[in-house]
Design an enzyme around this catalytic site. Structure first.
Site, PDB file in Angstrom:
ATOM      1  N   GLY A  66      31.591  14.082 116.160  1.00  0.00           N
ATOM      2  CA  GLY A  66      30.898  13.852 114.886  1.00  0.00           C
ATOM      3  C   GLY A  66      29.696  12.919 114.971  1.00  0.00           C
ATOM      4  O   GLY A  66      28.592  13.294 114.542  1.00  0.00           O
ATOM      5  N   ASP A 185      41.001  17.996 115.419  1.00  0.00           N
ATOM      6  CA  ASP A 185      42.440  17.713 115.309  1.00  0.00           C
ATOM      7  C   ASP A 185      43.204  19.009 115.050  1.00  0.00           C
ATOM      8  O   ASP A 185      44.243  19.274 115.672  1.00  0.00           O
ATOM      9  CB  ASP A 185      42.724  16.741 114.150  1.00  0.00           C
ATOM     10  CG  ASP A 185      42.071  15.387 114.347  1.00  0.00           C
ATOM     11  OD1 ASP A 185      41.937  14.956 115.505  1.00  0.00           O
ATOM     12  OD2 ASP A 185      41.682  14.768 113.335  1.00  0.00           O
ATOM     13  N   LYS A 244      45.036  14.530 111.322  1.00  0.00           N
ATOM     14  CA  LYS A 244      45.809  14.180 112.513  1.00  0.00           C
ATOM     15  C   LYS A 244      47.294  14.379 112.294  1.00  0.00           C
ATOM     16  O   LYS A 244      47.981  14.992 113.104  1.00  0.00           O
ATOM     17  CB  LYS A 244      45.560  12.725 112.912  1.00  0.00           C
ATOM     18  CG  LYS A 244      44.241  12.546 113.598  1.00  0.00           C
ATOM     19  CD  LYS A 244      44.016  11.131 114.033  1.00  0.00           C
ATOM     20  CE  LYS A 244      42.554  10.835 113.926  1.00  0.00           C
ATOM     21  NZ  LYS A 244      41.698  11.831 114.582  1.00  0.00           N
TER      22      LYS A 244
HETATM   23  P1  ADP Z   1      38.754  10.312 114.727  1.00  0.00           P
HETATM   24  O1  ADP Z   1      37.346  10.169 115.175  1.00  0.00           O
HETATM   25  O2  ADP Z   1      39.738   9.782 115.728  1.00  0.00           O
HETATM   26  O3  ADP Z   1      39.111  11.693 114.233  1.00  0.00           O
HETATM   27  P2  ADP Z   1      38.899   9.496 111.900  1.00  0.00           P
HETATM   28  O4  ADP Z   1      37.989   8.452 111.346  1.00  0.00           O
HETATM   29  O5  ADP Z   1      38.664  10.901 111.524  1.00  0.00           O
HETATM   30  O6  ADP Z   1      38.919   9.275 113.489  1.00  0.00           O
HETATM   31  O7  ADP Z   1      40.415   9.143 111.487  1.00  0.00           O
HETATM   32  C1  ADP Z   1      40.992   7.869 111.690  1.00  0.00           C
HETATM   33  C2  ADP Z   1      40.831   6.985 110.436  1.00  0.00           C
HETATM   34  O8  ADP Z   1      41.806   7.300 109.450  1.00  0.00           O
HETATM   35  C3  ADP Z   1      41.050   5.514 110.660  1.00  0.00           C
HETATM   36  O9  ADP Z   1      39.928   4.886 111.203  1.00  0.00           O
HETATM   37  C4  ADP Z   1      41.377   4.994 109.251  1.00  0.00           C
HETATM   38  O10 ADP Z   1      40.218   4.556 108.579  1.00  0.00           O
HETATM   39  C5  ADP Z   1      41.882   6.220 108.525  1.00  0.00           C
HETATM   40  N1  ADP Z   1      43.237   6.073 108.010  1.00  0.00           N
HETATM   41  C6  ADP Z   1      43.658   6.511 106.824  1.00  0.00           C
HETATM   42  N2  ADP Z   1      44.939   6.224 106.585  1.00  0.00           N
HETATM   43  C7  ADP Z   1      45.379   5.583 107.679  1.00  0.00           C
HETATM   44  C8  ADP Z   1      46.648   5.015 108.052  1.00  0.00           C
HETATM   45  N3  ADP Z   1      47.723   5.053 107.240  1.00  0.00           N
HETATM   46  N4  ADP Z   1      46.745   4.442 109.256  1.00  0.00           N
HETATM   47  C9  ADP Z   1      45.680   4.386 110.080  1.00  0.00           C
HETATM   48  N5  ADP Z   1      44.469   4.885 109.784  1.00  0.00           N
HETATM   49  C10 ADP Z   1      44.296   5.481 108.606  1.00  0.00           C
HETATM   50 MG    MG Z   2      38.472  12.794 112.502  1.00  0.00          MG
END
Ligand code: ADP
Ligand code: MG
Length: 286
Positions: A66, A185, A244
């Protein structure tokens, strides 16, 4: 920190039961977030993958990208737009997504794995019709944002059987040969299910699933599938964590034995997860 020869051998011996358990087993790894941005972490992930492969496991990598797509759009003078955390992907944006994910990031990963002594082959959903996609259903118009319709895993199975490490860019192909931008994911979850992988590991930028997003010490070391809907309903799991956890659920339903969301900011977190019994994140369990 000096480690004695005796300690070194005992560390290797500690790994023995895990090497035996995973010998010949497929492990799907979703690589994204911070682990993709830092050179040091990038190298550590690739080393882990090469090591897994050399001790007889069958790693399959699915990557995101992204932030790099956003950077390229800005360089080309196009303003990135997001609705509910998803990239609005018009035809021109799709072209950029495909160039960055398939042409650039995918090949960089392949080159790095090969440099470290593995044999990687990069693919996107078009290769061997790996990921058949369709427009994502929903009320918001996101253009070429897709969802997986069908995985045809034969090409991956062929590569694995021949000793290659497949590296997959999350671009799917539609019925007219058009490209779709799919959340990596979901691709990882569907691919793990289609391959009947032993394990699915998602690397991210947080400790795992937190009971309170703002408190890193509130890590949930395991979450049951049956609890997932209420955690989402209550807003405890939100944003990027939703795909995820949904992908873990999907993989478990599809016959994957174990699914983990781990902290990609910790160097060698994949090795810690696989070769030791120190849990380093959240395991989503049936
Ligand atoms: P990636 O690049 O790994 O796909 P994302 O930003 O899409 O990362 O997803 C991870 C994010 O989800 C975390 O940084 C956090 O802000 C968010 N998040 C939402 N709910 C939770 C939770 N319960 N525990 C941890 N992270 C969470
Ligand atoms: Mg993501």
């Amino acid at each position: 920190m000096e480690i004695s020869a005796l300690e070194k051998t005992s560390i290797l011996i500690e790994a023995l039961p895990y090497i035996r358990e995973f010998y010949g087993k497929t492990v799907v790894i979703k690589y994204g977030g911070h682990a993709m941005q830092s050179c040091e972490l990038k190298k550590a992930v690739m080393q882990d993958v090469v090591l897994m492969h050399l001790v007889g496991m069958r790693p399959v990598l699915v990557h995101g990208g992204g932030p790099e797509i956003t950077q390229m759009m800005e360089r080309l003078g196009k303003k990135p737009e997001f609705v509910q955390g998803q990239r609005v992907t018009d035809a021109e944006t799709m072209e950029i997504v495909e160039m960055v994910l398939v042409g650039k990031i995918n090949k960089e990963i392949v080159a790095e794995i090969n440099r470290l002594g593995g044999r990687a082959v990069g693919l996107c959903g078009k290769d061997g019709m790996l990921i058949e996609a369709e427009k994502q259903s929903g009320d918001v118009e996101l253009g070429f944002v897709g969802q997986v319709r069908k995985i045809n895993p034969e090409i991956i199975q062929t590569l694995i059987a021949e000793g290659y490490i497949p590296v997959v860019a999350p671009v799917g192909v539609g019925p007219e040969g058009e490209s779709y931008n799919i959340n990596a994911d979901y691709v990882a979850g569907e691919l793990a299910a289609a391959l009947k992988a032993h394990k699915l590991v998602l690397l991210t930028d947080v400790e795992g699933i937190l009971a309170d997003k703002n408190d890193p010490s509130s890590l949930l070391s395991s979450v049951e599938v049956s609890k997932v809907p209420e955690l989402i309903q209550a807003g405890i799991i939100s944003g990027g964590m939703i795909p995820k956890v949904e992908c873990c659920v999907r993989a478990l339903e599809g016959g994957v034995a174990r699914t983990h969301i781990i902290d990609g900011r910790v160097p060698h977190s994949i090795l810690l997860e696989i070769f030791t019994d120190k849990g380093v994140g959240t395991m989503v369990v049936p």
